[in-house]
Design an enzyme around this catalytic site. Structure first.
Site, PDB file in Angstrom:
ATOM      1  N   LYS A  13     109.959  31.673  99.104  1.00  0.00           N
ATOM      2  CA  LYS A  13     109.636  33.107  99.135  1.00  0.00           C
ATOM      3  C   LYS A  13     108.156  33.319  99.438  1.00  0.00           C
ATOM      4  O   LYS A  13     107.795  34.110 100.306  1.00  0.00           O
ATOM      5  CB  LYS A  13     109.998  33.778  97.793  1.00  0.00           C
ATOM      6  CG  LYS A  13     111.467  33.666  97.433  1.00  0.00           C
ATOM      7  CD  LYS A  13     111.791  34.369  96.133  1.00  0.00           C
ATOM      8  CE  LYS A  13     111.114  33.770  94.902  1.00  0.00           C
ATOM      9  NZ  LYS A  13     111.497  32.370  94.617  1.00  0.00           N
ATOM     10  N   ARG A  88     113.585  40.827  89.285  1.00  0.00           N
ATOM     11  CA  ARG A  88     114.049  39.514  88.871  1.00  0.00           C
ATOM     12  C   ARG A  88     115.305  39.622  88.017  1.00  0.00           C
ATOM     13  O   ARG A  88     115.844  38.628  87.591  1.00  0.00           O
ATOM     14  CB  ARG A  88     112.923  38.945  88.028  1.00  0.00           C
ATOM     15  CG  ARG A  88     112.729  37.480  87.938  1.00  0.00           C
ATOM     16  CD  ARG A  88     112.330  36.827  89.205  1.00  0.00           C
ATOM     17  NE  ARG A  88     111.762  35.535  88.942  1.00  0.00           N
ATOM     18  CZ  ARG A  88     110.636  35.108  89.485  1.00  0.00           C
ATOM     19  NH1 ARG A  88     109.966  35.862  90.325  1.00  0.00           N
ATOM     20  NH2 ARG A  88     110.198  33.907  89.215  1.00  0.00           N
ATOM     21  N   ARG A 127     105.404  20.411  95.580  1.00  0.00           N
ATOM     22  CA  ARG A 127     104.495  21.519  95.916  1.00  0.00           C
ATOM     23  C   ARG A 127     103.095  21.283  95.350  1.00  0.00           C
ATOM     24  O   ARG A 127     102.922  20.833  94.224  1.00  0.00           O
ATOM     25  CB  ARG A 127     105.038  22.835  95.349  1.00  0.00           C
ATOM     26  CG  ARG A 127     104.018  23.970  95.489  1.00  0.00           C
ATOM     27  CD  ARG A 127     104.603  25.327  95.253  1.00  0.00           C
ATOM     28  NE  ARG A 127     105.220  25.489  93.949  1.00  0.00           N
ATOM     29  CZ  ARG A 127     105.991  26.526  93.635  1.00  0.00           C
ATOM     30  NH1 ARG A 127     106.239  27.469  94.515  1.00  0.00           N
ATOM     31  NH2 ARG A 127     106.523  26.610  92.436  1.00  0.00           N
ATOM     32  N   ARG A 160     101.359  23.174  89.891  1.00  0.00           N
ATOM     33  CA  ARG A 160     101.556  24.246  88.905  1.00  0.00           C
ATOM     34  C   ARG A 160     102.159  23.690  87.620  1.00  0.00           C
ATOM     35  O   ARG A 160     103.009  22.811  87.654  1.00  0.00           O
ATOM     36  CB  ARG A 160     102.504  25.308  89.488  1.00  0.00           C
ATOM     37  CG  ARG A 160     101.777  26.384  90.247  1.00  0.00           C
ATOM     38  CD  ARG A 160     102.680  27.290  91.051  1.00  0.00           C
ATOM     39  NE  ARG A 160     103.826  27.835  90.352  1.00  0.00           N
ATOM     40  CZ  ARG A 160     104.656  28.733  90.882  1.00  0.00           C
ATOM     41  NH1 ARG A 160     104.426  29.199  92.107  1.00  0.00           N
ATOM     42  NH2 ARG A 160     105.687  29.184  90.217  1.00  0.00           N
ATOM     43  N   ARG A 171     113.813  27.060  84.808  1.00  0.00           N
ATOM     44  CA  ARG A 171     113.641  28.200  85.732  1.00  0.00           C
ATOM     45  C   ARG A 171     114.899  28.414  86.573  1.00  0.00           C
ATOM     46  O   ARG A 171     115.283  29.543  86.854  1.00  0.00           O
ATOM     47  CB  ARG A 171     112.429  27.955  86.639  1.00  0.00           C
ATOM     48  CG  ARG A 171     111.110  28.162  85.905  1.00  0.00           C
ATOM     49  CD  ARG A 171     109.954  27.521  86.641  1.00  0.00           C
ATOM     50  NE  ARG A 171     109.732  28.079  87.953  1.00  0.00           N
ATOM     51  CZ  ARG A 171     109.116  27.419  88.945  1.00  0.00           C
ATOM     52  NH1 ARG A 171     108.662  26.191  88.748  1.00  0.00           N
ATOM     53  NH2 ARG A 171     108.934  27.994  90.097  1.00  0.00           N
TER      54      ARG A 171
HETATM   55  P1  AP5 Z   1     107.289  28.393  97.902  1.00  0.00           P
HETATM   56  O1  AP5 Z   1     107.118  29.253  99.097  1.00  0.00           O
HETATM   57  O2  AP5 Z   1     106.133  28.200  96.989  1.00  0.00           O
HETATM   58  O3  AP5 Z   1     108.608  28.841  97.085  1.00  0.00           O
HETATM   59  P2  AP5 Z   1     108.856  30.127  96.182  1.00  0.00           P
HETATM   60  O4  AP5 Z   1     110.262  30.577  96.454  1.00  0.00           O
HETATM   61  O5  AP5 Z   1     107.763  31.126  96.338  1.00  0.00           O
HETATM   62  O6  AP5 Z   1     108.823  29.417  94.775  1.00  0.00           O
HETATM   63  P3  AP5 Z   1     108.169  29.861  93.392  1.00  0.00           P
HETATM   64  O7  AP5 Z   1     108.306  28.653  92.501  1.00  0.00           O
HETATM   65  O8  AP5 Z   1     106.781  30.397  93.560  1.00  0.00           O
HETATM   66  O9  AP5 Z   1     109.121  30.972  92.965  1.00  0.00           O
HETATM   67  P4  AP5 Z   1     109.404  31.388  91.550  1.00  0.00           P
HETATM   68  O10 AP5 Z   1     110.286  32.553  91.842  1.00  0.00           O
HETATM   69  O11 AP5 Z   1     109.945  30.391  90.622  1.00  0.00           O
HETATM   70  O12 AP5 Z   1     107.949  31.636  90.937  1.00  0.00           O
HETATM   71  P5  AP5 Z   1     107.011  32.920  90.848  1.00  0.00           P
HETATM   72  O13 AP5 Z   1     105.673  32.506  91.271  1.00  0.00           O
HETATM   73  O14 AP5 Z   1     107.636  34.114  91.482  1.00  0.00           O
HETATM   74  O15 AP5 Z   1     107.820  26.956  98.418  1.00  0.00           O
HETATM   75  C1  AP5 Z   1     107.994  25.881  97.499  1.00  0.00           C
HETATM   76  C2  AP5 Z   1     107.541  24.562  98.157  1.00  0.00           C
HETATM   77  O16 AP5 Z   1     108.402  24.263  99.267  1.00  0.00           O
HETATM   78  C3  AP5 Z   1     106.112  24.595  98.730  1.00  0.00           C
HETATM   79  O17 AP5 Z   1     105.525  23.357  98.496  1.00  0.00           O
HETATM   80  C4  AP5 Z   1     106.317  24.810 100.238  1.00  0.00           C
HETATM   81  O18 AP5 Z   1     105.277  24.192 100.976  1.00  0.00           O
HETATM   82  C5  AP5 Z   1     107.654  24.131 100.477  1.00  0.00           C
HETATM   83  N1  AP5 Z   1     108.447  24.783 101.521  1.00  0.00           N
HETATM   84  C6  AP5 Z   1     108.590  26.122 101.736  1.00  0.00           C
HETATM   85  N2  AP5 Z   1     109.418  26.342 102.777  1.00  0.00           N
HETATM   86  C7  AP5 Z   1     109.832  25.108 103.200  1.00  0.00           C
HETATM   87  C8  AP5 Z   1     110.707  24.670 104.242  1.00  0.00           C
HETATM   88  N3  AP5 Z   1     111.334  25.540 105.068  1.00  0.00           N
HETATM   89  N4  AP5 Z   1     110.911  23.338 104.383  1.00  0.00           N
HETATM   90  C9  AP5 Z   1     110.288  22.451 103.565  1.00  0.00           C
HETATM   91  N5  AP5 Z   1     109.436  22.815 102.557  1.00  0.00           N
HETATM   92  C10 AP5 Z   1     109.216  24.126 102.393  1.00  0.00           C
HETATM   93  O19 AP5 Z   1     107.046  33.202  89.270  1.00  0.00           O
HETATM   94  C11 AP5 Z   1     106.441  32.324  88.349  1.00  0.00           C
HETATM   95  C12 AP5 Z   1     106.658  32.861  86.923  1.00  0.00           C
HETATM   96  O20 AP5 Z   1     106.043  34.166  86.787  1.00  0.00           O
HETATM   97  C13 AP5 Z   1     108.125  33.082  86.509  1.00  0.00           C
HETATM   98  O21 AP5 Z   1     108.725  31.901  86.044  1.00  0.00           O
HETATM   99  C14 AP5 Z   1     107.958  34.152  85.413  1.00  0.00           C
HETATM  100  O22 AP5 Z   1     107.512  33.583  84.211  1.00  0.00           O
HETATM  101  C15 AP5 Z   1     106.828  35.021  85.965  1.00  0.00           C
HETATM  102  N6  AP5 Z   1     107.372  36.126  86.781  1.00  0.00           N
HETATM  103  C16 AP5 Z   1     107.175  36.320  88.112  1.00  0.00           C
HETATM  104  N7  AP5 Z   1     107.824  37.436  88.530  1.00  0.00           N
HETATM  105  C17 AP5 Z   1     108.422  37.956  87.424  1.00  0.00           C
HETATM  106  C18 AP5 Z   1     109.248  39.088  87.211  1.00  0.00           C
HETATM  107  N8  AP5 Z   1     109.600  39.927  88.230  1.00  0.00           N
HETATM  108  N9  AP5 Z   1     109.701  39.335  85.958  1.00  0.00           N
HETATM  109  C19 AP5 Z   1     109.370  38.532  84.930  1.00  0.00           C
HETATM  110  N10 AP5 Z   1     108.606  37.415  85.071  1.00  0.00           N
HETATM  111  C20 AP5 Z   1     108.131  37.130  86.312  1.00  0.00           C
END
Ligand code: AP5
Length: 217
Positions: A13, A88, A127, A160, A171
């Site tokens: 994402k 979410r 990552r 991270r 997660r």
């Molecule tokens: P990346 O693009 O970083 O993936 P992502 O989907 O953004 O993953 P996240 O782990 O950031 O999502 P998440 O939803 O768990 O965490 P968030 O930060 O929102 O890609 C991942 C890896 O793959 C990278 O190394 C990249 O290089 C690689 N990659 C990408 N595309 C690729 C491809 N096509 N091929 C190969 N490799 C590839 O949330 C973190 C925390 O914040 C949550 O756990 C929660 O505690 C809190 N939080 C956030 N939003 C909310 C909410 N709305 N409500 C409540 N708590 C929240």
């Protein structure tokens, strides 16, 4: 345009959000990035969020919704936005709908990044994130030219805290239980579009932009 990106942790994402938002010339609003910024800056919001994030749980809705509402009220979001990581769960989706309706607006598209379980584990465990500019890298799929150093800004790369194996597993459970129901919620609203998010990053971006062009006439 007002778009939401949804998909499991590690679906890509954040990676896709930067390209799509820049293509559409709208701001990317990532709740994960905003929380991480506040944690590292030691703000009150960061202190409220940290324990939930470290465990891989969702930060309480009232904290998250207030933060998103104030971000979406900023000037640069008036002609559209790309939400990454919000909503979410169904209550967050319903609150977002109400906030937008109060402003005379509605969501136009929810883009689901579809990736299988084994691939998200591979992506999250490799990552690395830049401490300075926040750009994500991957030790195998998208490595920087010098280990642990960001090619774009020279910043130090780190893993991270929530990318440890047991937290990743939790997660993914939270995603299944709380976020997955959004897929049928938005399908019911008639604004859900799923794309295959496997394969090279550029191919996924191309599929996403094609989907956007087809959806928005
Ligand atoms: P990346 O693009 O970083 O993936 P992502 O989907 O953004 O993953 P996240 O782990 O950031 O999502 P998440 O939803 O768990 O965490 P968030 O930060 O929102 O890609 C991942 C890896 O793959 C990278 O190394 C990249 O290089 C690689 N990659 C990408 N595309 C690729 C491809 N096509 N091929 C190969 N490799 C590839 O949330 C973190 C925390 O914040 C949550 O756990 C929660 O505690 C809190 N939080 C956030 N939003 C909310 C909410 N709305 N409500 C409540 N708590 C929240």
């Amino acid at each position: 345009m007002r778009v939401v990106l949804v998909g499991p942790p590690g679906a890509g994402k954040g990676t896709q959000a930067q390209f799509i938002a820049s293509h559409l010339a709208i701001p990317k609003v990532s709740t994960g990035d905003i929380f991480r910024y506040n944690v590292s800056a030691g703000t009150e919001l960061g202190q409220q969020a940290k324990a939930f994030m470290d465990r891989g749980d969702l930060v309480p809705d009232e904290v998250t919704v207030a933060m998103v509402k104030s971000r979406l009220a900023e000037d640069d979001a008036q002609s559209g936005f790309l939400l990454d990581g919000f909503p979410r769960n169904v209550p967050q989706a319903e609150t977002l709908k109400k906030i937008l309706a109060d402003w005379g607006l509605k969501l136009e598209l929810v883009l689901e990044l579809v990736v299988d379980h084994d691939e998200v584990i591979r992506r999250l465990s490799g990552r690395r994130t830049c401490r300075k500019c926040g750009r994500n890298w991957h030790i195998a799929f998208d490595p920087p030219s010098v280990a642990d150093k960001c090619d774009e800004c020279g910043g130090e790369l780190f893993q991270r805290d929530d990318d440890r194996e047991e937290t990743i597993r939790h997660r993914l459970e939270v995603y299944q239980e709380q976020t997955q129901p959004l897929i049928s919620y938005y399908a019911g609203e008639g604004i859900l579009l799923g794309i295959d998010a496997t394969g090279p990053v550029d191919d996924v971006t191309e599929r996403a932009l094609l989907a956007l062009r087809r959806f928005v006439r």
